[in-house]
Scaffold this motif. Structure first.
Motif, short mmCIF file in Angstrom:
data_model
loop_
_atom_site.label_atom_id
_atom_site.label_comp_id
_atom_site.label_asym_id
_atom_site.label_seq_id
_atom_site.Cartn_x
_atom_site.Cartn_y
_atom_site.Cartn_z
N LEU A 123 0.84 -1.20 0.00
CA LEU A 123 0.00 0.00 0.00
C LEU A 123 0.87 1.25 0.00
CD1 LEU A 123 -2.71 1.50 0.28
CD2 LEU A 123 -2.53 1.15 2.76
N PHE A 124 1.92 1.25 0.81
CA PHE A 124 2.84 2.38 0.88
C PHE A 124 3.47 2.66 -0.48
CE2 PHE A 124 6.99 4.30 1.45
CZ PHE A 124 6.70 5.37 2.28
N LYS A 125 3.91 1.61 -1.15
CA LYS A 125 4.53 1.79 -2.48
C LYS A 125 3.54 2.44 -3.45
CE LYS A 125 5.96 -2.39 -3.25
NZ LYS A 125 6.59 -3.62 -3.75
N LYS A 126 2.30 2.00 -3.38
CA LYS A 126 1.27 2.55 -4.27
C LYS A 126 1.04 4.04 -3.96
CE LYS A 126 -3.48 1.76 -5.74
NZ LYS A 126 -4.68 0.96 -5.57
N LEU A 127 0.91 4.37 -2.68
CA LEU A 127 0.67 5.75 -2.28
C LEU A 127 1.88 6.64 -2.59
CD1 LEU A 127 -1.10 5.28 1.19
CD2 LEU A 127 -2.17 5.85 -1.00
N SER A 128 3.07 6.11 -2.31
CA SER A 128 4.28 6.92 -2.45
C SER A 128 4.70 7.14 -3.90
CB SER A 128 5.44 6.30 -1.67
OG SER A 128 5.85 5.08 -2.26
N SER A 129 4.05 6.48 -4.81
CA SER A 129 4.39 6.69 -6.23
C SER A 129 3.24 7.34 -6.99
CB SER A 129 4.77 5.36 -6.89
OG SER A 129 3.66 4.49 -6.88
N SER A 130 2.21 7.78 -6.27
CA SER A 130 1.03 8.33 -6.95
C SER A 130 1.27 9.71 -7.56
CB SER A 130 -0.17 8.36 -6.01
OG SER A 130 0.10 9.18 -4.89
N VAL A 131 2.19 10.50 -7.01
CA VAL A 131 2.52 11.80 -7.57
C VAL A 131 4.00 11.86 -7.91
CG1 VAL A 131 2.58 14.31 -7.16
CG2 VAL A 131 0.64 12.97 -6.33
N ILE A 132 4.85 11.55 -6.93
CA ILE A 132 6.30 11.54 -7.12
C ILE A 132 6.78 10.14 -6.75
CG2 ILE A 132 8.51 12.55 -6.40
CD1 ILE A 132 6.85 14.97 -5.35
N ASP A 133 7.40 9.45 -7.66
CA ASP A 133 7.85 8.07 -7.41
C ASP A 133 9.24 8.09 -6.78
OD1 ASP A 133 8.11 5.36 -7.30
OD2 ASP A 133 8.10 5.03 -9.47
N ASP A 134 9.26 8.37 -5.45
CA ASP A 134 10.54 8.47 -4.76
C ASP A 134 10.59 7.66 -3.46
OD1 ASP A 134 8.87 9.99 -3.20
OD2 ASP A 134 10.13 11.78 -3.20
N GLY A 135 9.58 6.81 -3.23
CA GLY A 135 9.59 5.99 -2.03
C GLY A 135 9.21 6.74 -0.77
N LEU A 136 8.63 7.92 -0.92
CA LEU A 136 8.18 8.73 0.20
C LEU A 136 6.74 9.17 -0.06
CD1 LEU A 136 11.26 11.14 0.36
CD2 LEU A 136 10.85 9.19 1.89
N ILE A 137 5.97 9.33 1.00
CA ILE A 137 4.62 9.88 0.84
C ILE A 137 4.69 11.36 1.20
CG2 ILE A 137 2.23 9.87 1.64
CD1 ILE A 137 2.52 6.89 2.24
N HIS A 138 4.42 12.18 0.18
CA HIS A 138 4.38 13.63 0.37
C HIS A 138 2.94 14.04 0.68
CE1 HIS A 138 8.49 14.10 -1.13
NE2 HIS A 138 8.18 13.07 -1.92
N LYS A 139 2.76 15.25 1.16
CA LYS A 139 1.44 15.72 1.57
C LYS A 139 0.42 15.58 0.43
CE LYS A 139 1.02 18.75 4.71
NZ LYS A 139 0.97 19.96 5.56
#
Length: 195
Positions: free
Chosen positions: A40-56
């Motif tokens: 789930l984290f991978k999906k969320l963290s690549s939804s705008v910027i694919d960098d392995g982080l969840i941005h606001k």
């Protein structure tokens, strides 16, 4: 031995990735659930910027299907998930933060987390204006429209009930007693599907 090997590994781990077994030991999740949360984290963290982080923006997108919609409540929640206060959520922060919403998380942890959510100024007290701002945000989030007088009445009643020391602010001890006497406040602090 693994730590020694990792020093010489050419493969860089994703930012903030922690071993599922370590996160499972620190939370209420099983290793399998941590691995599912990583998906789930991978999906969320690549939804705008694919960098392995969840941005606001990605956090907002997960809740609203719109990364531009502003929501004070969601901003506060993001701030609590962002434990390192660096503007992005790494996987470990994601799992640790979600753990408080686990059905087996202690009620005391949920109460403390909720206190920090309402303590907007991070003064270790919830002041009337912070309470009003959160109540207004929650009503807005729920698409409930109440008059200004009704919101003021809710805030006044809450402060009157919770502020046992009559000093105009609610400390964590007072908050705990207030929430214990009003358990419905914790209703949204448990997400059954995390079990």
């Amino acid at each position: 031995m693994r730590a020694f090997r990792n020093c010489f590994s050419l493969k860089k781990p994703k930012p903030g990735f922690e071993e599922p077994s370590i996160l499972a030991a620190e939370t209420h999740f099983t290793v399998n659930k941590v691995e599912a949360l990583h998906d789930l984290f991978k999906k969320l963290s690549s939804s705008v910027i694919d960098d392995g982080l969840i941005h606001k923006e990605e956090f907002q997108l997960a809740f609203f299907n719109n990364s531009n919609k502003q929501n004070f409540f969601l901003d506060r929640l993001f701030d609590l998930f962002d434990i390192k206060r660096n503007g992005a959520i790494v996987f470990g922060e994601f799992v640790l933060s979600l753990s408080v919403f686990h059905p087996r998380a202690p009620e005391a942890d949920k109460i403390s987390y909720l206190f920090r959510l309402y303590d907007i100024k991070q003064t270790r007290f919830i002041e009337r204006d912070e309470l009003k701002e959160m109540v207004s945000a929650l009503l807005s989030e729920s698409d409930l429209s109440l008059s200004i007088d009704a919101v003021e009445s809710i805030v006044d009643k809450t402060v009157m009930e919770a502020n046992l020391k009559c000093d105009g602010k609610i400390d964590e001890e007072e908050w705990k007693e207030f929430v214990t006497n009003n358990p419905y406040i914790l209703k949204n602090m448990t997400l059954p599907y995390l079990k």
